[in-house]
Design an enzyme around this catalytic site. Structure first.
Site, PDB file in Angstrom:
ATOM      1  N   ARG A  81      23.020 -34.459   8.631  1.00 48.97           N
ATOM      2  CA  ARG A  81      21.731 -33.869   8.985  1.00 48.97           C
ATOM      3  C   ARG A  81      20.664 -34.945   8.837  1.00 48.97           C
ATOM      4  NH1 ARG A  81      19.855 -30.108   3.839  1.00 48.97           N
ATOM      5  NH2 ARG A  81      18.024 -29.821   5.151  1.00 48.97           N
ATOM      6  N   ARG A  82      19.447 -34.633   9.270  1.00 48.01           N
ATOM      7  CA  ARG A  82      18.292 -35.531   9.105  1.00 48.01           C
ATOM      8  C   ARG A  82      18.535 -36.913   9.703  1.00 48.01           C
ATOM      9  NH1 ARG A  82      18.290 -33.823   3.021  1.00 48.01           N
ATOM     10  NH2 ARG A  82      16.692 -32.226   2.950  1.00 48.01           N
ATOM     11  N   HIS A  94      14.606 -22.433  -3.459  1.00 51.30           N
ATOM     12  CA  HIS A  94      15.460 -21.305  -3.124  1.00 51.30           C
ATOM     13  C   HIS A  94      14.684 -20.000  -3.009  1.00 51.30           C
ATOM     14  CE1 HIS A  94      18.978 -19.092  -2.186  1.00 51.30           C
ATOM     15  NE2 HIS A  94      18.473 -18.157  -2.951  1.00 51.30           N
ATOM     16  N   HIS A 115      23.123 -23.255   8.865  1.00 50.55           N
ATOM     17  CA  HIS A 115      22.987 -22.072   8.006  1.00 50.55           C
ATOM     18  C   HIS A 115      21.550 -21.552   8.023  1.00 50.55           C
ATOM     19  CE1 HIS A 115      22.733 -19.598   4.414  1.00 50.55           C
ATOM     20  NE2 HIS A 115      21.803 -20.412   3.967  1.00 50.55           N
ATOM     21  N   PHE A 116      20.578 -22.436   7.787  1.00 48.54           N
ATOM     22  CA  PHE A 116      19.239 -21.861   7.622  1.00 48.54           C
ATOM     23  C   PHE A 116      18.561 -21.528   8.946  1.00 48.54           C
ATOM     24  CE2 PHE A 116      18.039 -26.421   6.487  1.00 48.54           C
ATOM     25  CZ  PHE A 116      17.238 -26.674   7.583  1.00 48.54           C
ATOM     26  N   HIS A 117      19.145 -21.959  10.066  1.00 51.18           N
ATOM     27  CA  HIS A 117      18.617 -21.425  11.328  1.00 51.18           C
ATOM     28  C   HIS A 117      19.053 -19.973  11.536  1.00 51.18           C
ATOM     29  CE1 HIS A 117      17.334 -25.515  12.247  1.00 51.18           C
ATOM     30  NE2 HIS A 117      16.589 -24.987  13.196  1.00 51.18           N
ATOM     31  N   TYR A 168      13.692 -16.263  -0.126  1.00 51.20           N
ATOM     32  CA  TYR A 168      13.491 -14.819  -0.275  1.00 51.20           C
ATOM     33  C   TYR A 168      12.067 -14.419   0.057  1.00 51.20           C
ATOM     34  CZ  TYR A 168      18.206 -14.710  -1.516  1.00 51.20           C
ATOM     35  OH  TYR A 168      19.546 -14.837  -1.413  1.00 51.20           O
TER      36      TYR A 168
HETATM   37 CU   CU1 Z   1      19.199 -21.827  -2.014  1.00 47.02          CU
END
Ligand code: CU1
Length: 580
Positions: free
Chosen positions: A462-463, A248, A399-401, A252
């Site tokens: 996914r994957r 995680h 989300h992470f794209h 950041y």
């Molecule tokens: Cu996270």
């Protein structure tokens, strides 16, 4: 670099007063060379990783299938490692080198240590990439089809893990390089506030040192010896937990450099000044405190972790929204100030006065906009109950794209349009392409990510390489019509995004290979904040205190569950390896 503006405010600029009107590469030739080398590796990784991404999007949507299924996973690993780990780390290393040297008005030492970290990171990257490509090329007797999370018991060739370790250790040494440059500055500037960009670099690196302990222990003590055959079994739960201890905060590590750009350069590009230096410092301190004790929010589904600790992770995650909301406020306020300086007025019509034809500005502004959407889908991931609905579906990559793939990546590409001329002494070429590129990325990502989120809600996993399997699942969930529309959007989005990568790299190549100009026409001074450091509490600069508190929070969140897992692991040795 005494700016005219500093006379009209109380606050000093975030740039040391060197009295120089040289370009950056002339004033700091050693640091500029380091930045260029880091950007070079970052851009190569972006090109390869981006191509892999498009091929995956086409394969799994049944649009163009030139890959075998095993090769899909090889490319998926390459895409994740080259973009999420390599592109980001090298770009950040370059950006931080620039930020520290420029804001302190001081070269990096440029001795063997300065060159060793770039060399280590590059050698590590080559090793990991060769091991991954071994999955495609018969002549390379290796494979590393373990995805960028390298969950055990999936096992890669040891060369992959050694490469990852070198990349990591190189980044630690880079951090030491920035710290010692700061300490040298401190000797000559006792009692002064840490310039904002350097403050942001130091806080980010402290967060990085703390969080990478997890992955360092995972790889060095468990995974690497296991892949070398030193011991036979491994504990998946313990190694996953150590991974997410880092996994995680790494988010950041990608975002805080983007925030550095949004807080220090974006206000200037908008025509104004940062709204509040103090708020910027508070946001970074909050990230240092809260980024690490949250990793269990990736493991809500994992057995063997007490619910209470998952709940603590969830609560901390929700607190992490605070610095993001503060950022949204401060950055938008700074942009509004800029727009009004440029003659903008009205409640919202000032937005029209922003420089939407300046690629560096547009990229950062659009990146921030999509990041807001990513923040909302992130709240769904972070909620223990809602997470069960979207876990392991296409929602999560959707989300992470938006976060790493846009908030970080688009900001990095955009600010390159502003930085590369300063690093090379060459004018930006291909400007028309550069103007289109951020809009193209925004469009491509809106299409791709929205479709991924929707596909995830329909139950698309996914994957997975196999479009047939997706279809069966999709039929089951909500009918072929909606699903094929989603699949088409994913394919179109993937093509648009790769086109965006090509345009970006073309502009970089044209600029880099151009001739040096007598004047590059970029003003590199960073104007002072409207509310400067004199208005923000001095205790914010006490990074030792904040680091100490961050360690305590990590011990509270992780001490007991990790201890339990280790004790348990002594009784149950774990799983034998699985070669994909
Ligand atoms: Cu996270």
């Amino acid at each position: 670099m005494a700016t005219a503006e500093s006379t009209e405010t109380a606050g000093p600029a975030d740039t040391a007063d060197t009295g120089s009107d040289q370009d950056y590469f002339e004033e700091f030739p050693v640091s500029a060379r380091l930045v260029r080398l880091n950007f070079l590796v970052a851009f190569v990784a972006l090109g390869i990783g981006g191509l892999f991404g498009m091929l995956q999007a086409l394969h799994r949507t049944d649009t163009l299938r030139i890959l075998s299924s095993p090769d899909y996973y090889t490319l998926l690993t390459g895409h994740g490692v080259l973009l999420a780990l390599v592109f980001t780390t090298f770009f950040i290393a370059g950006l931080f080198t620039w930020g520290v040297s420029d804001s302190l008005g001081r070269e990096l030492p440029g001795d063997w240590i300065s060159w060793s970290w770039w060399t280590m990171m590059t050698v590590g990257t080559v090793m990991a990439t060769v091991a991954i490509l071994g999955g495609l090329i018969d002549q390379i007797p290796m494979q590393a089809d373990v995805l960028f999370t390298f969950y055990v018991p999936l096992k890669a060739h040891p060369v992959f893990y050694v490469g990852v370790v070198l990349l990591l250790v190189g980044s630690w040494v880079a951090g030491f390089d920035w710290f010692r440059t700061f300490w040298a500055w401190r000797k000559d500037n006792r009692g002064e506030r840490i310039p904002l960009r350097t403050f942001m670099v130091l806080i980010t690196m402290l967060m990085w040192y703390l969080s990478t302990m997890g992955v360092a222990v995972e790889v060095l003590i468990f995974v690497l010896p296991w892949s070398l055959g030193i011991f036979e079994q491994i504990d998946p739960l313990l190694t996953r937990s150590l991974f997410w201890f880092f996994g995680h905060p790494v988010v950041y590590f990608w975002l805080m450099p983007a925030y550095l750009v949004w807080y220090t350069i974006l206000p200037k590009l908008s025509g104004g000044r940062l709204f509040s230096d103090g708020l910027a410092r508070i946001v970074f301190v909050l990230f240092l405190l809260l980024s690490t004790p949250v990793g269990f929010h990736h493991q809500y589904i994992d057995p063997g972790i007490a619910e209470g600790f998952k709940f603590v992770a969830m609560t901390n995650t929700m607190f992490l929204l605070l610095p993001s909301f503060l950022t949204a406020f401060t950055v938008v306020a700074s942009m509004e100030h800029g727009a009004r300086q440029r003659g903008g007025s009205g409640y919202l019509s000032w937005l029209r006065s922003l420089p939407w034809d300046r690629p560096a500005f547009t990229a950062c502004a659009l990146a921030g906009l999509l990041f807001a959407a990513g923040g909302f889908s992130g709240m769904v991931n972070a909620g223990m109950n809602l997470n069960y609905v979207v876990h392991n579906t296409l929602w999560v990559p959707g989300h992470f794209h938006l976060t790493v793939g846009t908030a970080a990546a688009l900001t990095f590409m955009g600010i390159s349009y502003w930085l590369l001329p300063q690093l090379t002494g060459k004018k930006l070429r291909g400007r028309a392409l550069a103007i289109i590129q951020p809009y193209l990325w925004f469009l491509g990502m809106t299409v791709l990510s929205n479709a991924m989120h929707r596909g995830g809600l329909m139950g698309l996993p996914r994957r997975t390489a196999e479009p047939e399997w997706n279809l069966v699942e999709g039929d089951f969930a909500s009918g072929v019509g909606a699903l094929s529309e989603v699949q088409l959007q994913i394919a179109v989005g993937g093509v648009l995004l790769f086109t965006g990568v090509v345009l970006f790299l073309l502009v970089m190549l044209l600029t880099w290979t151009g001739r040096q100009a007598p004047s590059i026409g970029v003003d590199r001074t960073i104007p002072p904040a409207l509310s400067g450091p004199e208005n923000s509490p001095r205790i914010l600069d006490n990074y030792r205190l904040w680091f100490g508190i961050a360690v305590v929070l990590v011990v509270i969140a992780y001490g007991i569950p990790l201890g339990d897992m280790v004790a348990d692991g002594l009784l149950n040795p774990g799983s034998p390896p699985i070669s994909p």
